[in-house]
Design a protein around this motif. Structure first.
Motif, PDB file in Angstrom:
ATOM      1  N   ARG A   1       0.884  -1.187  -0.076  1.00  0.00           N
ATOM      2  CA  ARG A   1       0.016  -0.074  -0.343  1.00  0.00           C
ATOM      3  C   ARG A   1       0.758   1.480  -0.397  1.00  0.00           C
ATOM      4  NH1 ARG A   1      -3.406  -0.328   5.597  1.00  0.00           N
ATOM      5  NH2 ARG A   1      -3.374  -2.487   4.638  1.00  0.00           N
TER       6      ARG A   1
ATOM      7  N   GLU B   1      -6.110   2.946  -6.233  1.00  0.00           N
ATOM      8  CA  GLU B   1      -6.402   1.268  -5.869  1.00  0.00           C
ATOM      9  C   GLU B   1      -4.897   0.014  -5.570  1.00  0.00           C
ATOM     10  OE1 GLU B   1      -8.768   0.020  -3.017  1.00  0.00           O
ATOM     11  OE2 GLU B   1      -8.757   2.568  -3.542  1.00  0.00           O
ATOM     12  N   TRP B   2      -4.692   0.320  -7.188  1.00  0.00           N
ATOM     13  CA  TRP B   2      -3.579  -0.582  -7.454  1.00  0.00           C
ATOM     14  C   TRP B   2      -2.663   0.535  -8.034  1.00  0.00           C
ATOM     15  CZ3 TRP B   2      -2.314   0.152 -12.703  1.00  0.00           C
ATOM     16  CH2 TRP B   2      -4.452   0.763 -13.692  1.00  0.00           C
TER      17      TRP B   2
ATOM     18  N   THR C   1       1.853  -6.169 -10.693  1.00  0.00           N
ATOM     19  CA  THR C   1       0.899  -4.881 -10.029  1.00  0.00           C
ATOM     20  C   THR C   1       0.776  -4.892  -8.386  1.00  0.00           C
ATOM     21  OG1 THR C   1      -0.456  -6.100 -12.206  1.00  0.00           O
ATOM     22  CG2 THR C   1      -1.475  -4.874 -10.760  1.00  0.00           C
TER      23      THR C   1
ATOM     24  N   ARG D   1      -1.499  -3.868  -5.408  1.00  0.00           N
ATOM     25  CA  ARG D   1      -2.856  -3.124  -4.782  1.00  0.00           C
ATOM     26  C   ARG D   1      -2.666  -2.934  -3.376  1.00  0.00           C
ATOM     27  NH1 ARG D   1      -3.255  -7.810  -8.379  1.00  0.00           N
ATOM     28  NH2 ARG D   1      -5.021  -7.585 -10.263  1.00  0.00           N
ATOM     29  N   ARG D   2      -3.455  -2.280  -3.168  1.00  0.00           N
ATOM     30  CA  ARG D   2      -3.345  -1.319  -1.735  1.00  0.00           C
ATOM     31  C   ARG D   2      -4.169  -2.467  -0.349  1.00  0.00           C
ATOM     32  NH1 ARG D   2      -2.733   3.745   0.115  1.00  0.00           N
ATOM     33  NH2 ARG D   2      -2.894   4.168  -2.235  1.00  0.00           N
TER      34      ARG D   2
ATOM     35  N   ARG E   1      -0.930  -9.150  -4.749  1.00  0.00           N
ATOM     36  CA  ARG E   1       0.187  -8.749  -6.122  1.00  0.00           C
ATOM     37  C   ARG E   1       0.183 -10.225  -7.307  1.00  0.00           C
ATOM     38  NH1 ARG E   1       6.678  -7.996  -4.144  1.00  0.00           N
ATOM     39  NH2 ARG E   1       5.425  -6.073  -3.091  1.00  0.00           N
TER      40      ARG E   1
END
Length: 381
Positions: free
Chosen positions: A58, A66-67, A86, A88-89, A93
């Motif tokens: 995050r 958000e990502w 990628t 993600r918060r 991933r």
């Protein structure tokens, strides 16, 4: 190997930034807190799937998003490889290599090999043992990506064993004779697993240092003008007389048995590679306590140059070098040694707040990008 391009989407302070690397050396210049180190961190994440700055995904995702995503094209001897990570918060991933989404993140490791040198690396000498263990583990993963799985397995076993020891302590059964047969049997199972996994960690750490040490010694002699002698010693928490698997397991188990009561009193595991140390000495004097700042910088620089050489020997290709604002901390002699060594052989990304430390000839051969508030532009020096 050569990193051809990098695309940062909602990563740190970058919204949507594309950069193509058009020279073996790229210098990122700008004031502090503009995003220079963030770009190097993105490359580090593609290499190790870890950041040396934060532990939570995050913190890597741009505020309000958000990502975040890091996309790159890498050229290796086997051909071009497209990579994507990628973050993600609030989620898991994902990683892709080529057109394939990888189910296990560990399978992504070893695609890009890097050596990073930042001002934080002085903690290798000045900091606690955890800094040196982390440095060594990162190196072993570069040499043998499967080691990440071995290390992960060891720490999972360690957490489970610690949970059991804490439970035993809370039950008040701190004397071996008062432990229930169920707890004793369960602890014996975790002991056996800890020994098996721990020995695998120790042997690989030891072998990597055995290969790195003579190369580090060579560079240290060259940089110091042969006036100082560097020694690196692996100090495992478990006695390691040799590399014999069964003897190591026996020594590990014996030490666990010797520490049974203290472990139950403290509710934690006191034996194993999570308590290993790496000792650096200069002219037989511990570098941590007595080394000057100049000596400590020479030591770290020698290690980094040795890492470059060792990784190249093992994987058969030169790794990328990431220099995060360190040239200003090196005197002219050490700068010259570093720049002479890397030349055009290692693709290098360098961050700096000013260009005055660079030789004009070197600048002419480099791609120079200006970084301001998460935006890159061509910089005329």
């Amino acid at each position: 190997m050569y990193l051809k391009n990098l695309h940062l989407l909602q990563f740190r302070n970058y919204q949507d930034q594309w950069v193509e690397f058009g020279a073996p050396k790229t210098i990122l210049v700008g004031n502090n807190a503009q995003g220079k180190s963030n770009l190097l961190e993105a490359v580090e994440l593609l290499s190790t799937l870890k950041s040396h700055r934060v532990t939570r995904d995050r913190d890597l995702v741009k505020e309000g998003a958000e990502w975040g995503r890091i996309v790159a094209t890498l050229e290796r001897q086997t051909g071009e490889i497209d990579l994507s990570l990628t973050l993600r918060r609030n989620g898991r991933r994902t990683v892709t290599r080529g057109s394939e989404a990888l189910h296990r993140q560990i399978d992504f490791l070893g695609t890009i090999n890097t050596v990073q040198f930042s001002s934080l690396d002085l903690d290798l000498v000045r900091g606690g043992p955890e800094h040196r263990r982390s440095w060594l583990d990162t190196l072993v993963i570069q040499l043998e990506p499967f080691y990440a799985h071995i290390l992960q397995q060891y720490h999972q076993i360690l957490r489970q064993r610690n949970a059991l020891l804490k439970k035993i302590r809370e039950q008040g059964t701190v004397n071996d004779t008062s432990i229930s047969s169920v707890s004793r049997s369960e602890l014996a199972l975790w002991d056996a697993q800890l020994v098996t996994a721990g020995v695998r960690v120790m042997r690989r750490r030891s072998r990597a240092l055995q290969r790195l040490t003579p190369i580090s010694y060579y560079w240290h002699q060259a940089i110091s003008g042969s006036t100082e002698k560097l020694e690196i010693k692996y100090l495992p928490n478990v006695p390691m007389e040799n590399d014999d698997l069964e003897l190591l397991k026996q020594a590990f188990l014996e030490k666990i048995q010797q520490r049974t009561i203290p472990e139950q009193h403290q509710g934690t595991t006191l034996v194993g590679p999570h308590r290993d140390e790496v000792e650096f000495t200069i002219n037989q004097t511990p570098a941590k306590q007595y080394g000057s700042q100049g000596q400590q910088r020479t030591l770290v620089l020698s290690l980094k140059l040795a890492e470059l050489k060792l990784i190249e020997e093992v994987i058969g290709e030169p790794p990328l070098l990431l220099l995060d604002d360190v040239l200003a901390e090196l005197d002219l002699t050490r700068q010259h040694q570093l720049l002479e060594t890397i030349q055009a052989r290692f693709q290098t990304l360098i961050t700096t707040t000013h260009l005055s430390a660079f030789d004009p000839v070197w600048l002419n051969a480099s791609q120079i990008l200006y970084v301001e508030a998460g935006h890159l532009s061509v910089h005329a020096w």
